[in-house]
Design an enzyme around this catalytic site. Sequence first.
Site, PDB file in Angstrom:
ATOM      1  NE  ARG A   1      -3.042  -1.220  27.058  1.00 13.73           N
ATOM      2  CZ  ARG A   1      -2.161  -0.948  26.090  1.00 13.73           C
ATOM      3  NH1 ARG A   1      -1.283   0.023  26.278  1.00 13.73           N
ATOM      4  NH2 ARG A   1      -2.172  -1.612  24.972  1.00 13.73           N
TER       5      ARG A   1
ATOM      6  CG  ASN B   1      -6.340   5.921  22.479  1.00 16.05           C
ATOM      7  OD1 ASN B   1      -6.949   6.374  21.510  1.00 16.05           O
ATOM      8  ND2 ASN B   1      -5.171   5.321  22.371  1.00 16.05           N
TER       9      ASN B   1
ATOM     10  CG  HIS C   1      -8.642   3.162  17.482  1.00 21.71           C
ATOM     11  ND1 HIS C   1      -8.204   2.758  18.713  1.00 21.71           N
ATOM     12  CD2 HIS C   1      -7.650   3.949  16.983  1.00 21.71           C
ATOM     13  CE1 HIS C   1      -7.006   3.276  18.960  1.00 21.71           C
ATOM     14  NE2 HIS C   1      -6.651   4.019  17.920  1.00 21.71           N
TER      15      HIS C   1
ATOM     16  CE1 TYR D   1      -7.222  -0.520  18.693  1.00 21.30           C
ATOM     17  CE2 TYR D   1      -6.034   0.532  16.902  1.00 21.30           C
ATOM     18  CZ  TYR D   1      -6.129   0.185  18.235  1.00 21.30           C
ATOM     19  OH  TYR D   1      -5.119   0.519  19.101  1.00 21.30           O
TER      20      TYR D   1
END
Length: 434
Positions: free
Chosen positions: A93, A147, A199, A254
């Site tokens: 990430r 995700n 999102h 988002y």
Amino acid sequence: GLKIVTIGGGSSYTPELVEGFIKRYDELPVRELWLVDIPEGEEKLNIVGELAKRMVKKAGVPMDIRLTLDRRKALEGADFVTTQFRVGRLEARMKDEKIPLKYGVIGQETNGPGGLFKGLRTIPVILDIIKDMKELCPDAWLINFTNPAGMVTEAVLRYGNYKKVVGLCNVPIGMRMGVAKLLGVDARRVHIDFAGLNHMVFGVNIYVDGNNMTEELIDRLTSGEASGITMRNIVDLGWEPGFLKGLKILPCPYHRYYFQTSKMLAEEMEAAKTVGTRAEVVKKLEDELFELYKDPNLDIKPPQLEKRGGAYYSDAACSLITSIYNDKRDIQPVNTQNNGAIASIPNESAVEVNCVITKEGPKPIAVGDLPVAVRGLVQQIKSFERVAAEAAVTGDYNTALVAMTINPLVPSDTIAKQILDEMLEAHKEYLPQF
Ligand code: NAD
Ligand code: G6P
Ligand code: MN
Ligand code: MN
């Protein structure tokens, strides 16, 4: 009793899930909860698993917590499979967020180039899980939280040919909580018609006790510096009042990445230089959480978990599972096959919309269409998700380059190629298909 399997069981979110099952034990008798992880996650799995065992013991429910690295053994005869794993863990990430910033592009682990790469790493794994499920628990529901949840749900529908899948996100419930707080009413009185993609979801109408309060809410939302509605992981920049008043619907947190791109980029650049990107902040939070989890006297979910962006996750996941199991036919926003709910999105694609939750799964409630002002962006993101999923399955370089280039956060084909090449190299350990 029910057998539930959670893949990515070593996640710091697991105590929230366990708390949700404990609270609902009377209507949702989970006899076995199997927490599955991989060798790299074994230490976290053991810490979280021991805490889970203390939690069920303290609550006095006869739920058996099983910890394993053997996914196939866990899946045998499962009723529900939930997924909350992160391929490459937080180090990956960090790269998703940081590499694009070098090129002046927002990384974002679900929506931008970061989301593309999280998808490329995740989709092969989820399709492998589907293969196992078809063999070992063909009637089980897959509740996917991993995700990018929208892209992953799309990939499972399109390439996994598995229909019993529901994608889940805490953004809608977070928006409902935020609206309730802004309007000063109990969240149970608030109803929102949600429609869009993961999102990329909008509150199309907002009701309190059945009265449409959308206009009042937008006035309230645009009256100060900050909007009052966001997630822990997204800075709350206020909206331009005229923009929301003209739009007449409620964007999700988002949407700031698309409608406030330059301001959000500046925020992320600044954060990277000071407190670190979100992954670095989360790393610290996670270390603190696991220190707490290790305490043998801790037998509840610690409140510090609320600092993570996934707050209310267990409420969303457990409400969904119990409504399927008990055929409750209540309304919940989830990611499911469109089937005509949103007119301008293909029937077979995944959308995030309010659904009636039945024992046969979610039945999407038709919304007609989204306002023309946002229809194009939603279609663009759906195209991005589809091309990205195709790239994940085929490992085709040019398809990945197209996905990167059509992402609205990426300004050109050449910058897309530079980001793509550097990220393919950085993540190659987790991208065997390329
Ligand atoms: P994390 O980094 O703690 O990862 C969770 C676990 O997954 C780790 O213990 C890791 O070892 C394990 N894992 C990695 N690869 C695996 C594999 N192939 N099989 C099984 N387990 C594997 O992540 P986290 O911060 O707890 O988040 C977990 C996931 O949930 C992420 O994908 C995140 O994006 C997602 N999430 C989704 C929402 C939502 O709204 N849908 C909210 C919060 C988190
Ligand atoms: C939000 C999103 C999740 C995302 C999370 C990130 O709530 O809905 O999909 O994974 O926040 O939170 P984190 O604490 O990991 O930054
Ligand atoms: Mn989410
Ligand atoms: Mn672009």
